[in-house]
Design a protein around this motif. Structure first.
Motif, PDB file in Angstrom:
ATOM      1  N   ILE A   1      -2.723 -16.457   9.261  1.00 56.84           N
ATOM      2  CA  ILE A   1      -2.222 -15.292   8.500  1.00 56.84           C
ATOM      3  C   ILE A   1      -1.876 -15.734   7.081  1.00 56.84           C
ATOM      4  CG2 ILE A   1      -0.503 -13.457   8.411  1.00 56.84           C
ATOM      5  CD1 ILE A   1      -0.280 -13.613  11.444  1.00 56.84           C
ATOM      6  N   ASP A   2      -2.635 -15.193   6.116  1.00 57.52           N
ATOM      7  CA  ASP A   2      -2.507 -15.649   4.726  1.00 57.52           C
ATOM      8  C   ASP A   2      -1.823 -14.625   3.836  1.00 57.52           C
ATOM      9  OD1 ASP A   2      -4.151 -17.880   5.477  1.00 57.52           O
ATOM     10  OD2 ASP A   2      -5.875 -16.533   5.342  1.00 57.52           O
ATOM     11  N   GLY A   3      -1.263 -13.596   4.435  1.00 60.42           N
ATOM     12  CA  GLY A   3      -0.618 -12.589   3.606  1.00 60.42           C
ATOM     13  C   GLY A   3      -0.329 -11.354   4.413  1.00 60.42           C
ATOM     14  N   ALA A   4       0.132 -10.318   3.702  1.00 62.47           N
ATOM     15  CA  ALA A   4       0.491  -9.082   4.397  1.00 62.47           C
ATOM     16  C   ALA A   4       0.066  -7.877   3.566  1.00 62.47           C
ATOM     17  CB  ALA A   4       2.000  -9.045   4.632  1.00 62.47           C
ATOM     18  N   LEU A   5      -0.329  -6.821   4.274  1.00 57.60           N
ATOM     19  CA  LEU A   5      -0.595  -5.527   3.643  1.00 57.60           C
ATOM     20  C   LEU A   5       0.484  -4.592   4.193  1.00 57.60           C
ATOM     21  CD1 LEU A   5      -2.417  -3.839   1.788  1.00 57.60           C
ATOM     22  CD2 LEU A   5      -3.905  -3.381   3.726  1.00 57.60           C
ATOM     23  N   VAL A   6       1.329  -4.106   3.280  1.00 55.09           N
ATOM     24  CA  VAL A   6       2.579  -3.489   3.708  1.00 55.09           C
ATOM     25  C   VAL A   6       2.686  -2.050   3.228  1.00 55.09           C
ATOM     26  CG1 VAL A   6       5.080  -3.775   3.710  1.00 55.09           C
ATOM     27  CG2 VAL A   6       3.614  -5.782   3.364  1.00 55.09           C
ATOM     28  N   GLY A   7       2.983  -1.148   4.138  1.00 55.28           N
ATOM     29  CA  GLY A   7       3.193   0.256   3.776  1.00 55.28           C
ATOM     30  C   GLY A   7       4.657   0.509   3.468  1.00 55.28           C
ATOM     31  N   GLY A   8       5.382   1.006   4.466  1.00 53.17           N
ATOM     32  CA  GLY A   8       6.769   1.455   4.302  1.00 53.17           C
ATOM     33  C   GLY A   8       7.668   0.494   3.534  1.00 53.17           C
ATOM     34  N   ALA A   9       7.628  -0.783   3.888  1.00 55.33           N
ATOM     35  CA  ALA A   9       8.560  -1.737   3.264  1.00 55.33           C
ATOM     36  C   ALA A   9       8.166  -2.121   1.838  1.00 55.33           C
ATOM     37  CB  ALA A   9       8.690  -2.994   4.132  1.00 55.33           C
TER      38      ALA A   9
ATOM     39  N   ASN B   1       0.881  -1.166   0.000  1.00 48.89           N
ATOM     40  CA  ASN B   1       0.000   0.000   0.000  1.00 48.89           C
ATOM     41  C   ASN B   1       0.916   1.213   0.000  1.00 48.89           C
ATOM     42  OD1 ASN B   1      -1.753   2.088   0.473  1.00 48.89           O
ATOM     43  ND2 ASN B   1      -2.318   1.453   2.560  1.00 48.89           N
ATOM     44  N   TRP B   2       0.995   1.851  -1.166  1.00 50.11           N
ATOM     45  CA  TRP B   2       1.942   2.963  -1.303  1.00 50.11           C
ATOM     46  C   TRP B   2       1.450   4.246  -0.641  1.00 50.11           C
ATOM     47  CZ3 TRP B   2       3.921   2.608  -7.082  1.00 50.11           C
ATOM     48  CH2 TRP B   2       4.925   1.633  -7.132  1.00 50.11           C
ATOM     49  N   LYS B   3       0.178   4.276  -0.253  1.00 52.57           N
ATOM     50  CA  LYS B   3      -0.383   5.506   0.340  1.00 52.57           C
ATOM     51  C   LYS B   3      -0.072   6.683  -0.598  1.00 52.57           C
ATOM     52  CE  LYS B   3       0.011   3.211   4.739  1.00 52.57           C
ATOM     53  NZ  LYS B   3       0.208   3.266   6.193  1.00 52.57           N
ATOM     54  N   MET B   4       0.245   7.880  -0.052  1.00 52.47           N
ATOM     55  CA  MET B   4       0.477   9.036  -0.933  1.00 52.47           C
ATOM     56  C   MET B   4       1.977   9.252  -1.141  1.00 52.47           C
ATOM     57  SD  MET B   4      -1.355  12.766  -0.668  1.00 52.47           S
ATOM     58  CE  MET B   4      -0.174  13.481   0.459  1.00 52.47           C
ATOM     59  N   TYR B   5       2.661   8.149  -1.467  1.00 50.80           N
ATOM     60  CA  TYR B   5       4.096   8.223  -1.743  1.00 50.80           C
ATOM     61  C   TYR B   5       4.340   7.948  -3.221  1.00 50.80           C
ATOM     62  CZ  TYR B   5       4.839   8.175   3.294  1.00 50.80           C
ATOM     63  OH  TYR B   5       4.824   8.486   4.624  1.00 50.80           O
TER      64      TYR B   5
ATOM     65  N   ASN C   1     -20.253 -19.963   7.448  1.00 52.61           N
ATOM     66  CA  ASN C   1     -20.048 -21.374   7.799  1.00 52.61           C
ATOM     67  C   ASN C   1     -18.547 -21.677   7.767  1.00 52.61           C
ATOM     68  OD1 ASN C   1     -19.363 -21.669   5.037  1.00 52.61           O
ATOM     69  ND2 ASN C   1     -21.550 -21.793   4.574  1.00 52.61           N
ATOM     70  N   ASP C   2     -18.188 -22.888   8.148  1.00 50.01           N
ATOM     71  CA  ASP C   2     -16.765 -23.241   8.237  1.00 50.01           C
ATOM     72  C   ASP C   2     -16.064 -23.171   6.888  1.00 50.01           C
ATOM     73  OD1 ASP C   2     -16.655 -23.612  10.923  1.00 50.01           O
ATOM     74  OD2 ASP C   2     -17.123 -25.761  10.840  1.00 50.01           O
ATOM     75  N   GLU C   3     -16.762 -23.576   5.846  1.00 48.42           N
ATOM     76  CA  GLU C   3     -16.134 -23.591   4.524  1.00 48.42           C
ATOM     77  C   GLU C   3     -15.738 -22.179   4.104  1.00 48.42           C
ATOM     78  OE1 GLU C   3     -18.605 -25.354   1.520  1.00 48.42           O
ATOM     79  OE2 GLU C   3     -17.038 -25.009   0.008  1.00 48.42           O
ATOM     80  N   THR C   4     -16.648 -21.234   4.296  1.00 49.60           N
ATOM     81  CA  THR C   4     -16.353 -19.840   3.950  1.00 49.60           C
ATOM     82  C   THR C   4     -15.176 -19.336   4.792  1.00 49.60           C
ATOM     83  OG1 THR C   4     -18.699 -19.567   3.504  1.00 49.60           O
ATOM     84  CG2 THR C   4     -17.426 -17.541   3.729  1.00 49.60           C
ATOM     85  N   ALA C   5     -15.189 -19.683   6.059  1.00 47.98           N
ATOM     86  CA  ALA C   5     -14.118 -19.231   6.958  1.00 47.98           C
ATOM     87  C   ALA C   5     -12.771 -19.819   6.557  1.00 47.98           C
ATOM     88  CB  ALA C   5     -14.447 -19.629   8.395  1.00 47.98           C
ATOM     89  N   GLN C   6     -12.795 -21.041   6.030  1.00 44.83           N
ATOM     90  CA  GLN C   6     -11.535 -21.664   5.605  1.00 44.83           C
ATOM     91  C   GLN C   6     -11.029 -21.058   4.300  1.00 44.83           C
ATOM     92  OE1 GLN C   6      -9.418 -23.461   7.285  1.00 44.83           O
ATOM     93  NE2 GLN C   6     -10.868 -23.299   8.963  1.00 44.83           N
ATOM     94  N   GLN C   7     -11.948 -20.516   3.507  1.00 44.57           N
ATOM     95  CA  GLN C   7     -11.545 -19.955   2.206  1.00 44.57           C
ATOM     96  C   GLN C   7     -11.077 -18.509   2.299  1.00 44.57           C
ATOM     97  OE1 GLN C   7     -14.967 -20.581  -0.259  1.00 44.57           O
ATOM     98  NE2 GLN C   7     -14.427 -22.694  -0.684  1.00 44.57           N
ATOM     99  N   ILE C   8     -11.638 -17.752   3.219  1.00 43.68           N
ATOM    100  CA  ILE C   8     -11.371 -16.316   3.243  1.00 43.68           C
ATOM    101  C   ILE C   8      -9.896 -16.073   3.590  1.00 43.68           C
ATOM    102  CG2 ILE C   8     -11.950 -15.828   5.694  1.00 43.68           C
ATOM    103  CD1 ILE C   8     -13.600 -13.418   4.588  1.00 43.68           C
ATOM    104  N   ARG C   9      -9.283 -15.105   2.900  1.00 48.52           N
ATOM    105  CA  ARG C   9      -7.864 -14.840   3.162  1.00 48.52           C
ATOM    106  C   ARG C   9      -7.735 -13.634   4.095  1.00 48.52           C
ATOM    107  NH1 ARG C   9      -4.898 -14.946  -2.527  1.00 48.52           N
ATOM    108  NH2 ARG C   9      -6.675 -13.646  -3.121  1.00 48.52           N
ATOM    109  N   ILE C  10      -6.881 -13.796   5.096  1.00 49.00           N
ATOM    110  CA  ILE C  10      -6.708 -12.752   6.100  1.00 49.00           C
ATOM    111  C   ILE C  10      -5.239 -12.322   6.101  1.00 49.00           C
ATOM    112  CG2 ILE C  10      -6.995 -12.115   8.523  1.00 49.00           C
ATOM    113  CD1 ILE C  10      -9.027 -14.434   8.770  1.00 49.00           C
ATOM    114  N   GLN C  11      -5.040 -11.026   5.842  1.00 46.28           N
ATOM    115  CA  GLN C  11      -3.679 -10.482   5.877  1.00 46.28           C
ATOM    116  C   GLN C  11      -3.429  -9.819   7.220  1.00 46.28           C
ATOM    117  OE1 GLN C  11      -4.386  -7.646   2.629  1.00 46.28           O
ATOM    118  NE2 GLN C  11      -2.810  -8.682   1.442  1.00 46.28           N
ATOM    119  N   TYR C  12      -2.156  -9.758   7.576  1.00 48.24           N
ATOM    120  CA  TYR C  12      -1.763  -8.906   8.696  1.00 48.24           C
ATOM    121  C   TYR C  12      -1.075  -7.679   8.105  1.00 48.24           C
ATOM    122  CZ  TYR C  12       0.913  -6.692  12.269  1.00 48.24           C
ATOM    123  OH  TYR C  12       1.435  -5.717  13.069  1.00 48.24           O
TER     124      TYR C  12
END
Ligand code: 13P
Length: 253
Positions: free
Chosen positions: A228-236, A9-13, A199-210
């Motif tokens: 944790i299925d991924g990352a949303l990254v600013g500065g780095a 996420n580059w924000k306003m850079y 339901n459980d199936e939806t919960a198992q499919q949904i991707r959650i980033q930190y």
């Protein structure tokens, strides 16, 4: 198996010249798209040209926000139809900076998430608590509520395709990362909430980033966690070298 999604996420850079140079350099280095989703969420002004420049590569371009209406007299805004017409696949919705500085609420986030699906975009819906809320012990209930309100009215299929980014506000741009265990605990609470709402199936499919001070030095530990299925990254995500390392970490998740 959920496919990892690493998004910058580059924000306003960055100026356009800097953005174009970055994308030219990174697009050939992004991992196989069947193994990792590699995304740069760039300022709206650059989307058209960056989208054209990644064509045929595994790097994908996302937007950082959008309006919920298809069109209208909303000076300065961009619409889901405009993003979809450019072929943009992802849009961040309800980032804490949008909630804090641009009055976005759970209700507007929910409208935008619906609008994203209406136009074939995948929303990256952000949730997360403030330091005060964490210290008062209300992290779980705050985040559960944001998830329930944000996903309200979505079909099971839409919910399973939504990407949720858990970004504790106190960890954004501060250098303070949640420990991998703490981050995983909250991502687990989110997954459980999705199971309760759907339901459980939806919960198992949904991707959650930190998200929150993710960098090459801590991403592997974070991605090694169950929920944790991924990352949303600013500065780095602003330097090619560190962003490529983050993408590569996605391969080993
Ligand atoms: O807000 C963020 C990503 O959306 C996190 O930013 P930092 O990685 O700079 O802490």
């Amino acid at each position: 198996m959920r496919k990892p999604i690493i998004a910058g996420n580059w924000k306003m850079y960055k100026t356009f010249s800097e953005a174009k140079e970055f994308v030219e350099e990174v697009k050939g280095l992004a991992p196989d798209a069947s193994k990792v989703d590699s995304v740069i969420c760039a300022p709206a002004l650059f989307l058209q040209q960056l989208q054209a420049s990644v064509e045929g590569s595994t790097l994908q371009i996302g937007a950082q926000t959008m309006h919920e209406e298809k069109e209208g007299a909303f000076t300065g805004e961009i619409s889901p139809a405009q993003l979809a017409d450019l072929g943009i696949p992802y849009v961040i919705i309800g980032h804490s900076e949008r909630r804090q500085y641009f009055n976005e609420t759970d209700a507007s986030v929910n409208k935008k998430v619906h609008a994203a699906f209406e136009f074939g975009l995948t929303p990256i819906m952000c949730v997360g608590e403030t330091l005060e809320q964490r210290e008062s012990g209300s992290t779980g209930s705050i985040v559960e509520n944001q998830v329930a309100e944000g996903l309200k009215g979505l079909t099971e299929e839409q919910a399973s395709k939504t990407v949720i980014a858990y970004e504790p506000i106190w960890a954004i741009g501060t250098g303070k990362t949640a420990t991998a265990e703490d981050a995983n605990e909250v991502c687990g609470i989110i997954r459980k909430k999705v199971a309760a709402l759907y339901n459980d199936e939806t919960a198992q499919q949904i991707r959650i980033q930190y998200g929150g001070s993710v960098k090459p030095a801590n991403i592997e530990e974070l991605l090694g966690m169950e929920h944790i299925d991924g990352a949303l990254v600013g500065g780095a995500s602003l330097e090619t070298e560190s962003f490529v390392k983050l993408l590569e970490a996605g391969l080993h998740a």
